[in-house]
Motif scaffolding. Sequence first.
Motif, mmCIF file in Angstrom:
data_model
loop_
_atom_site.group_PDB
_atom_site.id
_atom_site.type_symbol
_atom_site.label_atom_id
_atom_site.label_comp_id
_atom_site.label_asym_id
_atom_site.label_seq_id
_atom_site.Cartn_x
_atom_site.Cartn_y
_atom_site.Cartn_z
ATOM 1 N N VAL A 255 0.836 -1.206 0.000
ATOM 2 C CA VAL A 255 0.000 0.000 0.000
ATOM 3 C C VAL A 255 0.871 1.255 0.000
ATOM 4 N N LEU A 256 1.903 1.273 0.807
ATOM 5 C CA LEU A 256 2.793 2.432 0.850
ATOM 6 C C LEU A 256 3.468 2.661 -0.500
ATOM 7 N N ALA A 257 3.909 1.591 -1.148
ATOM 8 C CA ALA A 257 4.555 1.714 -2.455
ATOM 9 C C ALA A 257 3.587 2.262 -3.498
ATOM 10 N N VAL A 258 2.352 1.807 -3.485
ATOM 11 C CA VAL A 258 1.347 2.302 -4.442
ATOM 12 C C VAL A 258 1.033 3.769 -4.169
ATOM 13 N N LEU A 259 0.822 4.105 -2.906
ATOM 14 C CA LEU A 259 0.498 5.500 -2.567
ATOM 15 C C LEU A 259 1.619 6.455 -2.969
ATOM 16 N N LEU A 260 2.849 6.074 -2.673
ATOM 17 C CA LEU A 260 3.961 6.961 -3.002
ATOM 18 C C LEU A 260 4.231 7.030 -4.507
ATOM 19 N N SER A 261 4.258 5.870 -5.171
ATOM 20 C CA SER A 261 4.597 5.875 -6.600
ATOM 21 C C SER A 261 3.479 6.458 -7.443
ATOM 22 N N ASP A 262 2.269 5.932 -7.292
ATOM 23 C CA ASP A 262 1.167 6.360 -8.150
ATOM 24 C C ASP A 262 0.459 7.612 -7.659
ATOM 25 N N GLY A 263 0.415 7.784 -6.347
ATOM 26 C CA GLY A 263 -0.321 8.911 -5.800
ATOM 27 C C GLY A 263 0.469 10.183 -5.614
ATOM 28 N N ILE A 264 1.778 10.082 -5.437
ATOM 29 C CA ILE A 264 2.578 11.277 -5.159
ATOM 30 C C ILE A 264 3.643 11.524 -6.227
ATOM 31 N N VAL A 265 4.546 10.557 -6.442
ATOM 32 C CA VAL A 265 5.692 10.812 -7.323
ATOM 33 C C VAL A 265 5.281 10.946 -8.786
ATOM 34 N N LYS A 266 4.441 10.052 -9.289
ATOM 35 C CA LYS A 266 4.032 10.150 -10.708
ATOM 36 C C LYS A 266 3.385 11.491 -11.025
ATOM 37 N N PRO A 267 2.415 11.959 -10.230
ATOM 38 C CA PRO A 267 1.827 13.270 -10.535
ATOM 39 C C PRO A 267 2.821 14.426 -10.408
ATOM 40 N N LEU A 268 3.767 14.322 -9.476
ATOM 41 C CA LEU A 268 4.752 15.395 -9.311
ATOM 42 C C LEU A 268 5.738 15.463 -10.472
ATOM 43 N N VAL A 269 6.255 14.304 -10.879
ATOM 44 C CA VAL A 269 7.257 14.258 -11.937
ATOM 45 C C VAL A 269 6.603 14.389 -13.312
ATOM 46 N N HIS A 270 5.481 13.752 -13.478
ATOM 47 C CA HIS A 270 4.678 13.775 -14.711
ATOM 48 C C HIS A 270 5.524 13.550 -15.969
ATOM 49 N N SER A 271 6.290 12.481 -15.950
ATOM 50 C CA SER A 271 7.152 12.110 -17.074
ATOM 51 C C SER A 271 6.328 11.367 -18.126
#
Length: 154
Positions: free
Chosen positions: A41-57
Amino acid sequence: VFLLLTDIGRGGAVWLALGAVGLALRRIRPMAAWQLCLALVLAVLLSDGIVKPLVHSPRPYTANPQARVIGDRPATASFPSGHAATSFAAAVALGCIWPGGRLAWYLLAALISVSRWYLGAHYPIDVVGGALLGLACGYLVVGRTRWYPNERAR
């Protein structure tokens, strides 16, 4: 083979199944299974919920329409790979919980992660970034907990 690896890695399905098998075989304790779920759950929240939207690569096929893609074309951002993040978070957790399979857990995590690059859904840096994020999530959740395999699961 890589399509199958990607499919079983989606949403941490294979890792949840391995945790359920470990519980059924009484190889892991219920609290250890909760740690596995928490790492996922932590990995999904951080990767999909925070980092992906921030980096938006952009994905490789978005940046280059001629790029080869096998299978689905996710609409989300590329960095980091969620498959790699969840796989490595789970591999860390399972490695501490069920140490006899540690090599297999990390090998499976690596194969699932590489499948994302091979299928054209991610750049190699996305996979590496996801793996590092997953390792951090796994170690954060597991911490210094030690689940001794010689004790009978309750």
